[in-house]
Design a protein around this motif. Structure first.
Motif, PDB file in Angstrom:
ATOM      1  N   VAL A  78       0.732  -1.146   0.036  1.00 56.84           N
ATOM      2  CA  VAL A  78      -0.054  -0.053   0.097  1.00 56.84           C
ATOM      3  C   VAL A  78       1.049   1.118  -0.067  1.00 56.84           C
ATOM      4  O   VAL A  78       1.764   1.390   0.777  1.00 56.84           O
ATOM      5  CB  VAL A  78      -0.981  -0.027   1.190  1.00 56.84           C
ATOM      6  N   GLN A  79       0.692   2.002  -0.911  1.00 49.15           N
ATOM      7  CA  GLN A  79       1.426   3.369  -0.917  1.00 49.15           C
ATOM      8  C   GLN A  79       0.548   4.541  -0.332  1.00 49.15           C
ATOM      9  O   GLN A  79      -0.665   4.696  -0.706  1.00 49.15           O
ATOM     10  CB  GLN A  79       1.706   3.750  -2.531  1.00 49.15           C
ATOM     11  N   LEU A  80       1.036   5.404   0.523  1.00 52.94           N
ATOM     12  CA  LEU A  80       0.253   6.438   1.029  1.00 52.94           C
ATOM     13  C   LEU A  80       0.847   7.715   0.797  1.00 52.94           C
ATOM     14  O   LEU A  80       2.113   7.750   0.828  1.00 52.94           O
ATOM     15  CB  LEU A  80       0.151   6.220   2.816  1.00 52.94           C
ATOM     16  N   VAL A  81       0.138   8.706   0.320  1.00 52.95           N
ATOM     17  CA  VAL A  81       0.647  10.068   0.311  1.00 52.95           C
ATOM     18  C   VAL A  81      -0.425  11.110   0.812  1.00 52.95           C
ATOM     19  O   VAL A  81      -1.480  11.094   0.865  1.00 52.95           O
ATOM     20  CB  VAL A  81       0.517  10.518  -1.479  1.00 52.95           C
ATOM     21  N   GLU A  82       0.537  11.853   1.586  1.00 50.35           N
ATOM     22  CA  GLU A  82      -0.093  12.767   2.657  1.00 50.35           C
ATOM     23  C   GLU A  82       0.044  14.267   1.838  1.00 50.35           C
ATOM     24  O   GLU A  82       1.032  14.428   1.051  1.00 50.35           O
ATOM     25  CB  GLU A  82       0.324  13.019   3.933  1.00 50.35           C
ATOM     26  N   SER A  83      -0.879  15.074   1.853  1.00 44.81           N
ATOM     27  CA  SER A  83      -0.896  16.385   1.397  1.00 44.81           C
ATOM     28  C   SER A  83      -1.638  17.400   2.361  1.00 44.81           C
ATOM     29  O   SER A  83      -2.511  16.878   3.198  1.00 44.81           O
ATOM     30  CB  SER A  83      -1.441  16.636  -0.135  1.00 44.81           C
ATOM     31  N   GLY A  84      -1.081  18.617   2.119  1.00 44.93           N
ATOM     32  CA  GLY A  84      -2.344  19.852   2.839  1.00 44.93           C
ATOM     33  C   GLY A  84      -1.619  20.361   4.048  1.00 44.93           C
ATOM     34  O   GLY A  84      -2.218  21.197   4.538  1.00 44.93           O
ATOM     35  N   GLY A  85      -0.265  19.975   4.340  1.00 50.65           N
ATOM     36  CA  GLY A  85       0.109  20.523   5.510  1.00 50.65           C
ATOM     37  C   GLY A  85       0.703  22.114   5.073  1.00 50.65           C
ATOM     38  O   GLY A  85       0.685  22.534   3.757  1.00 50.65           O
ATOM     39  N   GLY A  86       1.110  22.926   6.158  1.00 48.67           N
ATOM     40  CA  GLY A  86       1.486  24.300   5.671  1.00 48.67           C
ATOM     41  C   GLY A  86       1.718  24.976   7.070  1.00 48.67           C
ATOM     42  O   GLY A  86       1.870  24.179   8.338  1.00 48.67           O
ATOM     43  N   LEU A  87       1.807  26.188   6.920  1.00 46.01           N
ATOM     44  CA  LEU A  87       1.947  27.267   8.193  1.00 46.01           C
ATOM     45  C   LEU A  87       0.504  27.920   8.265  1.00 46.01           C
ATOM     46  O   LEU A  87       0.057  28.599   7.276  1.00 46.01           O
ATOM     47  CB  LEU A  87       3.299  28.369   7.675  1.00 46.01           C
ATOM     48  N   ARG A 121      -6.583  21.486   6.750  1.00 43.87           N
ATOM     49  CA  ARG A 121      -7.045  20.049   6.259  1.00 43.87           C
ATOM     50  C   ARG A 121      -6.287  19.177   5.408  1.00 43.87           C
ATOM     51  O   ARG A 121      -5.493  19.673   4.703  1.00 43.87           O
ATOM     52  CB  ARG A 121      -8.318  20.102   5.113  1.00 43.87           C
ATOM     53  N   LEU A 122      -5.685  18.060   6.072  1.00 39.87           N
ATOM     54  CA  LEU A 122      -4.733  17.275   5.509  1.00 39.87           C
ATOM     55  C   LEU A 122      -5.548  16.142   4.654  1.00 39.87           C
ATOM     56  O   LEU A 122      -6.626  15.715   5.300  1.00 39.87           O
ATOM     57  CB  LEU A 122      -3.930  16.524   6.620  1.00 39.87           C
ATOM     58  N   SER A 123      -4.854  15.519   3.729  1.00 41.18           N
ATOM     59  CA  SER A 123      -5.553  14.487   2.953  1.00 41.18           C
ATOM     60  C   SER A 123      -4.365  13.511   2.734  1.00 41.18           C
ATOM     61  O   SER A 123      -3.203  13.348   2.827  1.00 41.18           O
ATOM     62  CB  SER A 123      -5.742  15.071   1.467  1.00 41.18           C
ATOM     63  N   CYS A 124      -4.938  12.240   3.069  1.00 41.32           N
ATOM     64  CA  CYS A 124      -4.264  10.895   2.974  1.00 41.32           C
ATOM     65  C   CYS A 124      -4.743   9.955   1.700  1.00 41.32           C
ATOM     66  O   CYS A 124      -5.889   9.746   1.796  1.00 41.32           O
ATOM     67  CB  CYS A 124      -4.014  10.119   3.978  1.00 41.32           C
ATOM     68  N   THR A 125      -4.095   9.642   0.791  1.00 38.82           N
ATOM     69  CA  THR A 125      -4.555   8.950  -0.513  1.00 38.82           C
ATOM     70  C   THR A 125      -3.910   7.663  -0.634  1.00 38.82           C
ATOM     71  O   THR A 125      -2.684   7.742  -0.488  1.00 38.82           O
ATOM     72  CB  THR A 125      -4.471   9.426  -1.896  1.00 38.82           C
ATOM     73  N   ALA A 126      -4.368   6.594  -0.635  1.00 36.15           N
ATOM     74  CA  ALA A 126      -4.174   5.347  -0.702  1.00 36.15           C
ATOM     75  C   ALA A 126      -3.837   4.550  -2.251  1.00 36.15           C
ATOM     76  O   ALA A 126      -4.981   4.867  -2.698  1.00 36.15           O
ATOM     77  CB  ALA A 126      -4.602   4.247   0.379  1.00 36.15           C
TER      78      ALA A 126
END
Length: 123
Positions: free
Chosen positions: A2-11, A19-24
């Motif tokens: 399974v590959q997981l990619v997070e996105s949405g981080g920041g300052l 809002r963070l997202s995690c796509t599998a």
């Protein structure tokens, strides 16, 4: 696998939202739990939230309860973490992970991890 990619981080400023997202991708994850953990410099990895891929079961760490919400996103195989009323102590690298073991609050219950996304909350 399974590959997981997070996105949405920041300052963001204290009191703000992210809002963070995690796509599998890869193996089907319908029978897995997805967990969110975070790790600040010099501190141990901390449980944040967990959600079943059906979205029907959720669990939150005490430090984020009432401020963070995990939910199934409209995008396929994606789970979001809505973070409101952010505090400087929420600053950390946030990871998503999937696993089928319990307890969901333990990082050792998870088999696959994303690369992490940085969240920084300024005071």
């Amino acid at each position: 696998q399974v590959q997981l990619v997070e996105s949405g981080g920041g300052l963001v400023q204290a009191g703000g939202s992210l809002r963070l997202s995690c796509t599998a991708s890869g193996r089907t994850v319908s029978r897995y739990f997805l967990g969110w953990f975070r790790q600040a410099p010099g501190k141990e990895r901390e449980f944040v939230a967990a959600i079943s891929w059906s979205g029907t079961s959720t669990h939150y760490g005490d430090s984020v309860k009432g401020r963070f919400t995990a939910f199934r996103a409209n995008a396929e195989n994606t789970v979001d973490l809505q973070m409101n009323s952010l505090k400087p102590e929420d600053t950390a690298v946030y990871y998503c992970a999937v696993g089928r073991s319990v307890p969901v609050v333990e990082s050792t219950s998870y088999d696959y991890w994303g690369q992490g996304t940085q969240v920084t909350v300024s005071s």
